[in-house]
Design an enzyme around this catalytic site. Structure first.
Site, PDB file in Angstrom:
ATOM      1  N   HIS A  52       0.840  -1.199   0.000  1.00  0.00           N
ATOM      2  CA  HIS A  52       0.000   0.000   0.000  1.00  0.00           C
ATOM      3  C   HIS A  52       0.874   1.247   0.000  1.00  0.00           C
ATOM      4  CE1 HIS A  52       0.709  -0.631   4.323  1.00  0.00           C
ATOM      5  NE2 HIS A  52       0.246   0.579   4.579  1.00  0.00           N
ATOM      6  N   HIS A  54       1.393   3.951   1.935  1.00  0.00           N
ATOM      7  CA  HIS A  54       1.962   4.705   3.053  1.00  0.00           C
ATOM      8  C   HIS A  54       3.490   4.697   2.988  1.00  0.00           C
ATOM      9  CE1 HIS A  54      -1.958   4.250   5.568  1.00  0.00           C
ATOM     10  NE2 HIS A  54      -2.024   5.248   4.711  1.00  0.00           N
ATOM     11  N   ASP A  56       5.901   4.560   5.052  1.00  0.00           N
ATOM     12  CA  ASP A  56       6.719   3.605   5.798  1.00  0.00           C
ATOM     13  C   ASP A  56       6.687   2.213   5.172  1.00  0.00           C
ATOM     14  OD1 ASP A  56       3.996   3.403   6.665  1.00  0.00           O
ATOM     15  OD2 ASP A  56       4.640   2.339   8.472  1.00  0.00           O
ATOM     16  N   HIS A  57       5.978   2.083   4.053  1.00  0.00           N
ATOM     17  CA  HIS A  57       5.953   0.814   3.320  1.00  0.00           C
ATOM     18  C   HIS A  57       6.530   0.929   1.908  1.00  0.00           C
ATOM     19  CE1 HIS A  57       3.505  -1.656   6.171  1.00  0.00           C
ATOM     20  NE2 HIS A  57       3.286  -0.439   6.633  1.00  0.00           N
ATOM     21  N   HIS A 109      -7.702  -0.591   5.475  1.00  0.00           N
ATOM     22  CA  HIS A 109      -6.672   0.332   5.963  1.00  0.00           C
ATOM     23  C   HIS A 109      -6.481   1.449   4.933  1.00  0.00           C
ATOM     24  CE1 HIS A 109      -3.113   1.546   8.187  1.00  0.00           C
ATOM     25  NE2 HIS A 109      -2.366   1.440   7.104  1.00  0.00           N
ATOM     26  N   ASP A 131      -0.541  -3.717   6.413  1.00  0.00           N
ATOM     27  CA  ASP A 131      -1.195  -3.213   7.615  1.00  0.00           C
ATOM     28  C   ASP A 131      -2.670  -3.607   7.668  1.00  0.00           C
ATOM     29  OD1 ASP A 131       1.201  -2.059   8.257  1.00  0.00           O
ATOM     30  OD2 ASP A 131       0.562   0.014   7.981  1.00  0.00           O
ATOM     31  N   HIS A 169       4.255  -4.565  10.992  1.00  0.00           N
ATOM     32  CA  HIS A 169       4.689  -3.894  12.222  1.00  0.00           C
ATOM     33  C   HIS A 169       4.782  -4.870  13.387  1.00  0.00           C
ATOM     34  CE1 HIS A 169       4.267   0.330  10.830  1.00  0.00           C
ATOM     35  NE2 HIS A 169       3.335  -0.189  10.046  1.00  0.00           N
TER      36      HIS A 169
END
Length: 259
Positions: A52, A54, A56-57, A109, A131, A169
């Site tokens: 996805h 975001h 941090d990915h 999400h 996530d 995570h």
């Protein structure tokens, strides 16, 4: 083949499937540095999977593409993800380094969130679920609806029980505290929580989990269980109208939960 979790940021994992020759498929590289450091130790990235948009990915993708310009990057059909060389959606199948993956749409999400399910070659297989599904928890609803997220979780839960759950995570310990508040008498959950405490105290990841463990312990996969429905009803002051409302109230409860 072996599975390696590269720590990133405060609690992210960059999952890598590594062959005997060091060739690796990298999942959700929010930060390029852990991948570059592993490459210095012999890791050879041969493909990237992104679940996805975001940062941090997927934030490390441009740097990895600078280092390896021919590196394939497979991502959902979302323009917010830069550097993708191939866009995929629900039901697509891909192959990297001889490993086969099927794509599962899991909105909730985010609306374009996907998971990658690898089967074959060994008994277990993995689902790289970003996530959407966490061990003992699930992702927050930033873009999707409770009905969408519940359906997505049920799609993941329908995979074989031995499937390894490779989520994005290290949230398991905090999730366990909430899960115990929902189902304090769940013996399987108590055992999993104790196992996680021991892993983390020894500096080990609590992941991957397995779907069979999650089905026994994760309240978000157990909305139809009497114990979970009773806990939700106590929160609402009445029986939930349906399973979607039960899930939605469970997610609201988790959003405000403090151990």
């Amino acid at each position: 083949m072996h599975l390696l979790a590269l720590p990133a940021f405060d609690d992210n994992y960059i999952w890598t499937l590594v062959g005997d020759d060091g060739a690796a498929v990298v999942v959700d590289p929010g930060d390029a540095d852990p991948v570059l450091a592993a490459a210095g130790q012999g890791l050879k990235p041969v493909g990237v999977l992104v679940t996805h948009h975001h940062g941090d990915h997927c934030g490390g993708v441009p740097t990895l593409r600078e280092r390896w310009p021919e590196l394939p990057v497979i991502a959902p059909n979302d323009p917010r993800i830069a550097g993708a060389t191939e866009r995929v959606g629900d039901g697509d199948r891909i192959s990297l380094n001889g490993w086969d993956f099927s794509v599962i749409a899991v909105p909730g999400h985010t609306l374009s969130h996907i998971a990658f399910h690898r089967t074959g070659g060994d008994a277990a297989g993995q689902v790289f679920c970003g996530d959407t599904l966490f061990s003992l928890g699930c992702g927050r609803l930033f873009e999707g609806t409770p009905a969408q997220m519940l359906a997505s979780l049920e799609r993941l839960a329908s995979l074989p029980g031995i499937t390894e759950v490779c989520c994005g995570h290290e949230y398991t310990r905090a999730n366990a505290a909430f899960a115990r508040a929902v189902e304090p008498d769940n013996a399987a959950l108590r055992r999993r929580s104790e196992e996680v405490d021991a892993m983390r105290e020894n500096g080990r990841p609590s992941l991957p989990s397995t779907l069979s463990v999650e089905l026994a312990c994760n309240p978000f996969l157990r909305v139809d269980m009497p114990s979970v429905r009773a806990a939700v009803a106590a929160r609402l002051g009445r029986e939930p109208a349906d399973r979607v409302e039960a899930f939605a109230e469970l997610r609201r409860w988790k959003d405000g939960f403090r151990a």
